[in-house]
Motif scaffolding. Structure first.
Motif, short mmCIF file in Angstrom:
data_model
loop_
_atom_site.label_atom_id
_atom_site.label_comp_id
_atom_site.label_asym_id
_atom_site.label_seq_id
_atom_site.Cartn_x
_atom_site.Cartn_y
_atom_site.Cartn_z
N GLU A 200 0.80 -1.23 0.00
CA GLU A 200 0.00 0.00 0.00
C GLU A 200 0.84 1.28 0.00
O GLU A 200 0.50 2.23 -0.71
N LEU A 203 1.70 1.86 -3.58
CA LEU A 203 0.58 2.14 -4.47
C LEU A 203 -0.06 3.50 -4.22
O LEU A 203 -0.72 4.05 -5.11
N ASN A 204 0.14 4.07 -3.03
CA ASN A 204 -0.50 5.36 -2.76
C ASN A 204 0.20 6.52 -3.47
O ASN A 204 -0.28 7.66 -3.43
N ALA A 228 -6.29 -3.31 -7.06
CA ALA A 228 -5.74 -2.26 -6.20
C ALA A 228 -5.01 -1.20 -7.02
O ALA A 228 -5.16 0.01 -6.77
N ILE A 229 -4.23 -1.62 -8.00
CA ILE A 229 -3.50 -0.66 -8.83
C ILE A 229 -4.46 0.20 -9.65
O ILE A 229 -4.26 1.40 -9.80
N SER A 232 -5.54 2.98 -7.55
CA SER A 232 -4.47 3.63 -6.80
C SER A 232 -4.10 4.98 -7.39
O SER A 232 -4.51 5.35 -8.50
N LYS A 233 -3.25 5.70 -6.67
CA LYS A 233 -2.72 6.96 -7.16
C LYS A 233 -1.51 6.75 -8.06
O LYS A 233 -1.26 7.55 -8.96
#
Length: 310
Positions: A200, A203-204, A228-229, A232-233
């Motif tokens: 995480e 990925l942020n 998640a990706i 994500s940012k």
């Protein structure tokens, strides 16, 4: 996968085994210094002795790339890498122009990837302040310590199972110039204990401000990772996303296809996957370069296996 900048120095076509010529090969050739089976049977050569011969060559100070192959007698099982680390650190003054270093260019015929014994490689980062590209194969015993380097642009770790403690060393380290991060996460059966939660902080999008290439390969939870990706940012500021060699299936593929930021990439690499054909064909409509080769049959086994583990 596309030829990315660091590969120009470590691409297989540019690597040549160094077998005791009296001079270095032409500019642009990266020398691989390692032991082979012939050394076991014929000469009983030690790696540190072979490397000493390499350092004695005229113009060795012009070396920009170096690949380290097997450092043990291949018939005797894997040997410790500590002497290799100490030898390279001691040779730093003789290799002032070293920009690319690959520790563990070892084929499956020489050793399975999960058998390769590494160690704390952080002394190499300290000894070579001008290093830009650092690749490692094998994760048993691997550590990067505080993982600090001002110039490093590329970090690649190929493994059959990457320990989370190594990932945390990277994420908590200081690599301000990093542009290419490639981690082979691997299998829990071979030491891979990284979870989605562990990733995480990456990925942020707050780490590694210059990151352009994110390669989280050989992942056993590739669907969850892709989802998640896609939310994500980090996906909004990278140029290349590589989720190849893992067990990516339909759920992860659908998440990627539904993500608007995917269309801003220069390359999406998901080769070796378990995506149904009809869904896989939709990637061709994204308008970007996509590698979706090497489809696997999702119904062949009772589970979807990653490409590299043992």
């Amino acid at each position: 996968m596309a030829q990315l900048p660091w590969m120009s120095e470590l691409a297989p076509s540019n690597i040549a085994d160094w077998d005791h010529p009296s001079v270095l090969q032409s500019t642009g050739v990266v020398h691989r210094v390692g032991l082979g089976y012939e050394d076991d049977y014929d000469t009983k050569t030690a790696w540190i002795d072979r490397f000493a011969d390499f350092l004695a060559l005229p113009k060795v100070e012009k070396t920009t790339g170096l690949v380290i192959g097997p450092w043990w007698e291949l018939d005797d099982g894997n040997g410790p890498v500590d002497q290799v680390i100490e030898t390279l650190v001691s040779a730093a003054a003789q290799l002032p122009n070293l920009r690319a270093l690959f520790i563990g260019d070892i084929t499956s015929e020489e050793s399975e990837i999960s058998w390769i014994e590494q160690d704390d490689l952080s002394p190499l980062l300290s000894a070579f302040p001008n290093l830009q590209h650092f690749a490692i194969r094998g994760a048993n015993g691997l550590s990067l310590g505080s993982c600090q380097h001002a110039q490093l642009k590329t970090l690649v770790i190929q493994s059959g199972g990457l320990p989370n403690r190594v990932v945390q060393e990277i994420l908590q380290g200081k690599l301000p110039a990093l542009e290419h991060l490639e981690l082979w996460l691997g299998s829990e059966w071979y030491g891979g204990d990284v979870t989605l939660t562990d990733l995480e902080p990456l990925l942020n999008g707050e780490l590694f401000p210059n990151l352009k290439v994110l390669a989280l390969r050989d992942c056993s939870f590739a669907d969850d990772l892709a989802v998640a990706i896609s939310q994500s940012k980090i996906i909004n500021r990278i140029e290349v996303l590589d989720l190849s060699l893992g067990n990516l299936g339909d759920d992860g593929a659908k998440a990627l296809l539904a993500c608007p930021a995917i269309k801003q990439l220069k390359l999406l690499d998901v080769h070796y996957h378990y995506i149904e054909h009809a869904i896989a064909q939709q990637f061709k409509q994204l308008g970007i370069e996509v590698d979706i080769s090497e489809p696997q049959d999702p119904h062949r086994y009772d589970r979807r296996y990653i490409a590299v583990s043992e």
